[in-house]
Scaffold this active site. Structure first.
Site, short mmCIF file in Angstrom:
data_model
loop_
_atom_site.label_atom_id
_atom_site.label_comp_id
_atom_site.label_asym_id
_atom_site.label_seq_id
_atom_site.Cartn_x
_atom_site.Cartn_y
_atom_site.Cartn_z
N ARG A 249 -14.32 -8.33 1.61
CA ARG A 249 -12.89 -8.14 1.35
C ARG A 249 -12.14 -9.44 1.68
O ARG A 249 -11.27 -9.88 0.93
CB ARG A 249 -12.32 -6.99 2.22
CG ARG A 249 -12.81 -5.60 1.85
CD ARG A 249 -12.34 -5.12 0.49
NE ARG A 249 -10.91 -5.20 0.30
CZ ARG A 249 -10.04 -4.27 0.71
NH1 ARG A 249 -10.47 -3.19 1.33
NH2 ARG A 249 -8.75 -4.40 0.48
N GLN B 49 -10.49 -3.87 -3.52
CA GLN B 49 -11.76 -3.35 -3.02
C GLN B 49 -12.88 -3.56 -4.04
O GLN B 49 -13.99 -3.98 -3.70
CB GLN B 49 -11.60 -1.83 -2.75
CG GLN B 49 -12.87 -1.15 -2.28
CD GLN B 49 -13.27 -1.59 -0.88
OE1 GLN B 49 -12.45 -1.57 0.02
NE2 GLN B 49 -14.51 -2.00 -0.70
N ASP C 256 -17.22 7.81 -1.24
CA ASP C 256 -15.98 7.51 -0.51
C ASP C 256 -15.59 8.78 0.23
O ASP C 256 -16.13 9.87 -0.04
CB ASP C 256 -14.90 7.08 -1.53
CG ASP C 256 -13.60 6.62 -0.88
OD1 ASP C 256 -13.59 6.35 0.34
OD2 ASP C 256 -12.58 6.54 -1.59
N CYS D 277 -16.54 2.06 0.59
CA CYS D 277 -15.46 1.11 0.90
C CYS D 277 -15.01 1.20 2.36
O CYS D 277 -14.38 0.28 2.86
CB CYS D 277 -14.28 1.33 -0.04
SG CYS D 277 -13.52 2.96 0.12
N ARG E 146 0.88 -1.18 0.00
CA ARG E 146 0.00 0.00 0.00
C ARG E 146 0.91 1.23 0.00
O ARG E 146 1.72 1.41 0.92
CB ARG E 146 -0.91 0.04 1.23
CG ARG E 146 -1.64 1.37 1.35
CD ARG E 146 -2.74 1.39 2.38
NE ARG E 146 -3.90 0.64 1.94
CZ ARG E 146 -5.12 0.75 2.47
NH1 ARG E 146 -5.34 1.59 3.47
NH2 ARG E 146 -6.13 0.03 2.01
N1 NVA Z 1 -10.00 6.87 -1.31
C1 NVA Z 1 -9.61 6.36 -0.03
C2 NVA Z 1 -9.91 4.91 0.09
C3 NVA Z 1 -9.58 4.29 1.42
C4 NVA Z 1 -9.83 2.82 1.46
C5 NVA Z 1 -8.13 6.60 0.17
O1 NVA Z 1 -7.35 6.46 -0.77
O2 NVA Z 1 -7.74 6.95 1.30
N1 CP Z 2 -11.44 -0.04 2.36
C1 CP Z 2 -10.17 -0.17 2.76
O1 CP Z 2 -9.26 -0.46 1.96
O2 CP Z 2 -9.98 0.03 4.08
P1 CP Z 2 -8.60 0.16 4.82
O3 CP Z 2 -8.00 1.49 4.43
O4 CP Z 2 -8.95 0.12 6.29
O5 CP Z 2 -7.70 -0.97 4.42
#
Ligand code: NVA
Ligand code: CP
Length: 305
Positions: free
Chosen positions: A287, A133, A221, A259, A103
């Site tokens: 998930r 997701q 979101d 999400c 990530r």
């Molecule tokens: N758009 C959000 C999604 C989190 C799961 C982000 O990138 O923080």
């Molecule tokens: N939806 C999602 O990816 O959540 P997290 O940021 O908690 O992993």
């Protein structure tokens, strides 16, 4: 030698392959013990440059329920945080583990990491996309409303990484997506162009009300993503808040998706998030089932079904 199976973005797949992953996830949900411990002896490393609840925990549980192990790391705990390159980190981890989830808030970093890794790399969210997701979201939609093909999804809010991945999903799974967002927060033009070239039904509007008419699903979101400046002004997003009066413009059996994490009272009101149309916790649960299928696709494709 087998080909390395990266799970980086929905646009890199044949639609049929994505469908197989969702079907496997559904089968595993219905019968969690059906494939025993196919990942026994395998290890997944997970590197989080940014916080995560769902992605971290669902992959951890998915891996252990399939018989494997996880090493979960943050950048700060690694020499990566002191300047060791992404490439060298990927090359070293490739000698220890069987797959790596990353990530990061730079999609270029994910691509660089995946190029250097000799084991499969999974996109755990970048500034551009969140493919794990979206497979859980399509699965959740179909559990509630049947096949997503030909259906209408209205996205209200920031045209962010998750919105871009919904556009990729609409293209792959053949449904209509209407993005209602401020002009300055439109989705990634490259993704829009990719979808347009494939004849996908994608529209972008500044009018949330027109996007909602006849929608089977309303989705939003957070207005401030992990890769955004945390002081980002959200005032221009206020007309795109999902509330009960907006939900009433969608179909009477429309579902609400998010999400998570949600900022209650900002992009969505509490009565919608906690209301009867909301399927957000099903999405969160799914998930885990989808992560299992993704891990099988990467590491034991013969077990995918
Ligand atoms: N758009 C959000 C999604 C989190 C799961 C982000 O990138 O923080
Ligand atoms: N939806 C999602 O990816 O959540 P997290 O940021 O908690 O992993």
């Amino acid at each position: 030698m087998t080909t390395k199976r990266n799970f980086l973005d929905l646009d890199a797949f044949e639609a049929q392959e994505l469908r197989r992953i969702i079907e496997c996830a559904q089968a595993l949900k219905e019968n969690p013990k059906c494939c025993d411990t196919p990942l026994f002896g395998k290890t997944l490393a997970m590197i989080f440059e940014k916080p995560s609840t769902r992605t971290r925990i669902s992959f951890d549980l998915a891996m252990s329920q399939l018989g494997g192990k996880v090493v979960s790391l943050s950048t700060k705990e690694l020499q990566l945080g002191r300047g060791e390159t992404l490439g060298d980190t990927a090359r070293v981890l490739s000698r220890y583990v069987n797959a790596i989830l990353l990530r990061t808030d730079s999609h270029e970093s994910l691509d660089e990491f995946a190029s250097a890794s000799s084991v499969p790399v999974v996109n755990g969210l970048t500034d551009k996309s969140h493919p794990c997701q979206l497979l859980a979201d399509v699965m959740t939609f179909e559990e509630h409303l049947g096949s997503i093909e030909g259906k209408v999804v209205a996205w209200l809010g920031d045209g962010n990484n998750v919105a871009a991945t919904w556009i990729q999903a609409a293209t792959q799974f053949n449904f209509e997506i209407r993005i209602a967002c401020p002009q300055t927060l439109q989705p990634n033009p490259e993704v829009l162009l990719w979808a347009e070239k494939r004849g996908a039904k994608v529209s972008v509007t500044e009018d949330p009300l027109s996007a909602l008419e006849g929608a089977n699903c309303v989705v939003t979101d957070t207005w401030v993503s992990l890769s955004d400046d945390q002081d980002k002004s959200v005032d221009i997003l206020k007309p795109f808040q999902v509330n009960s009066s907006k939900m009433s413009l969608a179909n009477s059996d429309a579902i609400f998706m998010h999400c998570l994490p949600a900022k209650r009272g900002q992009e969505v009101t509490e009565d919608v998030l906690d209301g009867p149309a909301s399927v957000v916790f099903d999405e969160a649960e799914n998930r885990m089932h989808v992560q299992k299928a993704i891990l099988l696709w990467c590491l034991a494709p013969e077990k995918l079904g």
